[in-house]
Design an enzyme around this catalytic site. Sequence first.
Site, short mmCIF file in Angstrom:
data_model
loop_
_atom_site.label_atom_id
_atom_site.label_comp_id
_atom_site.label_asym_id
_atom_site.label_seq_id
_atom_site.Cartn_x
_atom_site.Cartn_y
_atom_site.Cartn_z
N HIS A 202 0.88 -1.18 0.00
CA HIS A 202 0.00 0.00 0.00
C HIS A 202 0.92 1.24 0.00
O HIS A 202 2.02 1.19 0.53
CB HIS A 202 -0.84 -0.06 1.28
CG HIS A 202 -1.91 0.97 1.39
ND1 HIS A 202 -1.67 2.25 1.80
CD2 HIS A 202 -3.25 0.90 1.18
CE1 HIS A 202 -2.82 2.94 1.83
NE2 HIS A 202 -3.79 2.13 1.46
N ASP B 141 3.18 -4.54 8.06
CA ASP B 141 1.97 -3.73 7.91
C ASP B 141 0.78 -4.69 8.01
O ASP B 141 0.48 -5.42 7.07
CB ASP B 141 2.01 -3.02 6.56
CG ASP B 141 0.68 -2.32 6.25
OD1 ASP B 141 -0.25 -2.39 7.07
OD2 ASP B 141 0.58 -1.73 5.15
N GLN C 170 -4.46 -5.09 6.90
CA GLN C 170 -5.46 -5.99 6.31
C GLN C 170 -5.42 -7.38 6.95
O GLN C 170 -6.14 -8.28 6.50
CB GLN C 170 -5.24 -6.12 4.80
CG GLN C 170 -5.41 -4.83 4.03
CD GLN C 170 -6.85 -4.31 4.04
OE1 GLN C 170 -7.80 -5.04 4.34
NE2 GLN C 170 -7.03 -3.05 3.71
N LYS D 153 -10.51 -0.81 10.28
CA LYS D 153 -10.71 -1.96 9.39
C LYS D 153 -11.08 -3.20 10.19
O LYS D 153 -11.34 -4.26 9.63
CB LYS D 153 -9.44 -2.21 8.57
CG LYS D 153 -9.11 -1.06 7.61
CD LYS D 153 -7.85 -1.35 6.82
CE LYS D 153 -7.27 -0.12 6.16
NZ LYS D 153 -8.04 0.38 5.03
N CYS E 247 -4.78 2.49 -3.66
CA CYS E 247 -3.53 3.00 -3.04
C CYS E 247 -2.39 2.00 -3.21
O CYS E 247 -1.56 1.83 -2.30
CB CYS E 247 -3.72 3.34 -1.57
SG CYS E 247 -4.87 4.69 -1.31
#
Length: 418
Positions: free
Chosen positions: A135, A212, A215, A238, A376
């Site tokens: 991202h 990261d 998600q 999220k 993104c």
Amino acid sequence: MSITANRVSAVAAGFDAARLSKDFPALNQLVHGKPLVYLDNAATSQKPRSVIDAITRFYEEDCSNIHRGVHLLSERATEAYEEVRLAVQQFIHAASPAEVIFVRGATEAINLVAQSYGRMHVQAGDAVLISAMEHHSNIVPWQILCEEKGAKLHVIPMNDRGELLLEEYEKLLTPETKLVAVAHVSNALGTINPVRQIIRMAHEHGIPVLVDGAQAVPHLQVDVQDLDCDFYAFSGHKMYGPTGIGILYGKQRLLEAMPPYQGGGDMISSVTFEKTTYNSLPHKFEAGTPDISGVIGLGAAIEYLTRIGLDNVAAHEHDLLAYATERISLLPGVRVIGTAQKKAAVLSFVLDGIHPHDIGTILDQEGIAVRTGHHCAQPVMQFFGIPATTRASFALYNTEAEVDALMRGITKVQEMFA
Ligand SMILES: Cc1ncc(COP(=O)(O)O)c(C=O)c1O
């Protein structure tokens, strides 16, 4: 084969997505006269009533600033805020609450590491290693750092299924590489990266790893100690929590040695005009009044997810993704972007001769919310030679009936453009 097996496992656990969807007020509405089918969960998920109520309760009963007050409301707010830190610690299996830093989201968490750890450790001629499926928020902070320091940004390549090439990765673990920063789950492709292995390989070369997890946390059990990651970044919104709140996890040893990211109230232990001494962890990295209500809302989201059980959520979403992938493969003129062996909750696709923006607009008229664009992740689009995709992304409240609605919507789009 595993589709059926997993479907049975989620059903056997008594998982009832349609019933759970009733916990989410925003899902219970008509859009353009049709029942809302919300499939934009990778952008942000909807919020259960318990999260909304927790935020309202804070403002109605406990509204006060934290850490500084001796009055009752401030004590209650401080206690609630710090309890959530303990809940996050448990949720991600961190060794200590001092390792849990409240930030605005995954983006701020990554920028914090780039500007604090990165500026301290990355020098001219060094490299930061990211992957081909990041991202923008795990690309641009490193580019800013590399530009400032005269360092290089290296990229782990992927294959056309959207899987990282680990043998190429191994070659990029050079003495110049000072940090690896990689997505746990790709927002554009849904790939679940083998982060445990990626971390182990980096550590064999003495290189720390930032994951990261934006998600990943809504879909998978995350154990930062088992992964042995050095930093882990994610957002509350999220994972059914509010916007504006997120987490940076960092190993205590690393966080202790890092300079503050921002200066201000709460992050100091004493200030004179000559010298400031910084507060201990985690407060050193939480300058100013934080998003107190956001933290409290995040706590309610963690409670909600924990009550349902992430393993149950993962099994249900796995079933749903398998079902959706099977269904879409039966339609003509469809190309799925991201076909990795291990995926979570994301179905990205393109339709022959139809721009994703048109697909999204027509689906919206059917009450179906999907995301269209580059997500993104423009380098991912460049890799696949496409300007954009349509992305359906799933959450615990989505159902097979909603996947069916999506498929009917896609067929309608194709008929309109035939
Ligand atoms: C993989 C990934 N990383 C980072 C982010 C940034 O998250 P936020 O905008 O909440 O900071 C996103 C958001 O979509 C994402 O999907």
